[in-house]
Design a protein around this motif. Structure first.
Motif, PDB file in Angstrom:
ATOM      1  N   LYS A  19       1.121  -1.511   0.068  1.00 36.73           N
ATOM      2  CA  LYS A  19      -0.122  -0.309   0.152  1.00 36.73           C
ATOM      3  C   LYS A  19       0.984   1.007  -0.251  1.00 36.73           C
ATOM      4  O   LYS A  19       0.681   2.374  -0.097  1.00 36.73           O
ATOM      5  CB  LYS A  19      -0.694   0.370   1.577  1.00 36.73           C
ATOM      6  CG  LYS A  19      -1.905  -0.932   1.380  1.00 36.73           C
ATOM      7  CD  LYS A  19      -3.495  -0.657   1.372  1.00 36.73           C
ATOM      8  CE  LYS A  19      -4.530  -1.634   1.907  1.00 36.73           C
ATOM      9  NZ  LYS A  19      -4.467  -2.214   0.711  1.00 36.73           N
ATOM     10  N   ASP A  20       2.619   1.233   0.174  1.00 38.93           N
ATOM     11  CA  ASP A  20       3.071   2.553   0.405  1.00 38.93           C
ATOM     12  C   ASP A  20       4.346   2.505  -1.367  1.00 38.93           C
ATOM     13  O   ASP A  20       5.009   3.301  -0.610  1.00 38.93           O
ATOM     14  CB  ASP A  20       3.339   2.371   2.070  1.00 38.93           C
ATOM     15  CG  ASP A  20       2.350   3.029   2.905  1.00 38.93           C
ATOM     16  OD1 ASP A  20       2.115   3.880   2.547  1.00 38.93           O
ATOM     17  OD2 ASP A  20       2.010   1.725   3.715  1.00 38.93           O
ATOM     18  N   VAL A  21       3.910   1.975  -1.904  1.00 45.62           N
ATOM     19  CA  VAL A  21       4.435   1.583  -2.542  1.00 45.62           C
ATOM     20  C   VAL A  21       4.275   2.427  -3.301  1.00 45.62           C
ATOM     21  O   VAL A  21       3.276   2.339  -4.479  1.00 45.62           O
ATOM     22  CB  VAL A  21       5.281   0.376  -2.951  1.00 45.62           C
ATOM     23  CG1 VAL A  21       5.980   0.262  -4.617  1.00 45.62           C
ATOM     24  CG2 VAL A  21       6.115  -0.765  -2.287  1.00 45.62           C
ATOM     25  N   LEU A  22       4.221   3.711  -3.815  1.00 42.96           N
ATOM     26  CA  LEU A  22       3.741   5.088  -4.676  1.00 42.96           C
ATOM     27  C   LEU A  22       4.855   4.932  -5.744  1.00 42.96           C
ATOM     28  O   LEU A  22       6.480   5.122  -5.301  1.00 42.96           O
ATOM     29  CB  LEU A  22       3.984   6.260  -3.661  1.00 42.96           C
ATOM     30  CG  LEU A  22       2.852   6.135  -2.774  1.00 42.96           C
ATOM     31  CD1 LEU A  22       2.501   7.315  -2.013  1.00 42.96           C
ATOM     32  CD2 LEU A  22       1.562   4.919  -3.033  1.00 42.96           C
ATOM     33  N   VAL A  23       4.527   5.672  -6.701  1.00 42.47           N
ATOM     34  CA  VAL A  23       5.983   6.164  -7.705  1.00 42.47           C
ATOM     35  C   VAL A  23       4.933   7.571  -7.869  1.00 42.47           C
ATOM     36  O   VAL A  23       3.778   7.803  -7.903  1.00 42.47           O
ATOM     37  CB  VAL A  23       4.500   5.319  -9.338  1.00 42.47           C
ATOM     38  CG1 VAL A  23       5.657   6.514 -10.607  1.00 42.47           C
ATOM     39  CG2 VAL A  23       4.462   3.779  -9.443  1.00 42.47           C
ATOM     40  N   ALA A  24       5.781   8.544  -7.254  1.00 40.06           N
ATOM     41  CA  ALA A  24       6.184  10.249  -6.816  1.00 40.06           C
ATOM     42  C   ALA A  24       6.219  10.595  -8.265  1.00 40.06           C
ATOM     43  O   ALA A  24       7.286  10.750  -8.977  1.00 40.06           O
ATOM     44  CB  ALA A  24       6.337   9.830  -5.766  1.00 40.06           C
TER      45      ALA A  24
END
Ligand code: MTE
Ligand code: MO
Length: 177
Positions: free
Chosen positions: A130-135
């Motif tokens: 859930k906290d793996v983001l493409v930012a």
């Protein structure tokens, strides 16, 4: 005997060089302006920042960037981006049956050749995912040029440095044999 040792050392030299090539901070690749999703997917596609902003945005909250050496190399209040799983789902993992997902490895690459991996289960079946983001944004501002327009961050990692991928350019889905 000594000749064998020498030949073995020579044969292993390129391996050693390669193993260290993407290790350690400080390398900056070509600017990344988009991330491509390819490999074992139904519809390979590329997202630039504008395309990512059409997906649901998420925030990591505070992240200390901790190198594999243990050193804290940065403190960030927030990364804003979209979940890697949402980006992958837009391309669609190519599954030949419900037992196929568990074989899938997700490879993230940067323009300088830096590579990290996730597993399908880690992303879709553990809280880490859930906290793996493409930012595209850090602390309310666009990323710095050395970070590229896009980076990948795994906010719940113990050492967040390794899977903080600057200049993110590709997500490849690989089906393991
Ligand atoms: N593209 C790319 N991303 C990378 C690296 C790299 O060499 N290339 N180094 C990593 C390492 S080892 C660490 S500790 C963190 C450090 O972040 P910083 O270079 O922004 O300080 O970035 C990671 N991301
Ligand atoms: Mo690092």
């Amino acid at each position: 005997m000594r000749l064998h040792a020498l030949l073995l050392a020579l044969a292993l030299l390129p391996l050693g060089a390669h193993a260290w090539a993407d290790d350690g901070p400080g390398k900056v690749g070509e600017p990344s302006t988009a991330v491509r999703v390819d490999g074992a997917v139904n519809a390979p596609r590329a997202f630039d920042v504008a395309a990512l902003k059409k997906l649901v945005a998420h925030d990591t909250g505070p992240v200390d960037v901790v190198c594999a050496s243990g050193a804290t190399v940065g403190k960030v209040d927030n990364f804003r981006g979209v979940r890697l799983t949402d980006v992958i789902d837009a391309a669609g993992v190519k599954l030949e049956g419900h037992r196929d997902a568990r074989r899938m490895v997700v490879v993230a690459r940067a323009t300088d050749g830096y590579v990290v991996t996730f597993s399908w289960n880690e992303l879709y079946n553990t809280p880490v995912g859930k906290d793996v983001l493409v930012a595209w944004e850090r602390d309310g501002k666009p990323l710095e040029p050395r970070e590229g327009q896009l980076l990948l961050i795994s906010g719940k990692d113990i050492q967040t440095g390794p899977r903080h991928v600057r200049q993110l350019s590709e997500i490849e889905i690989v089906r393991m044999h």
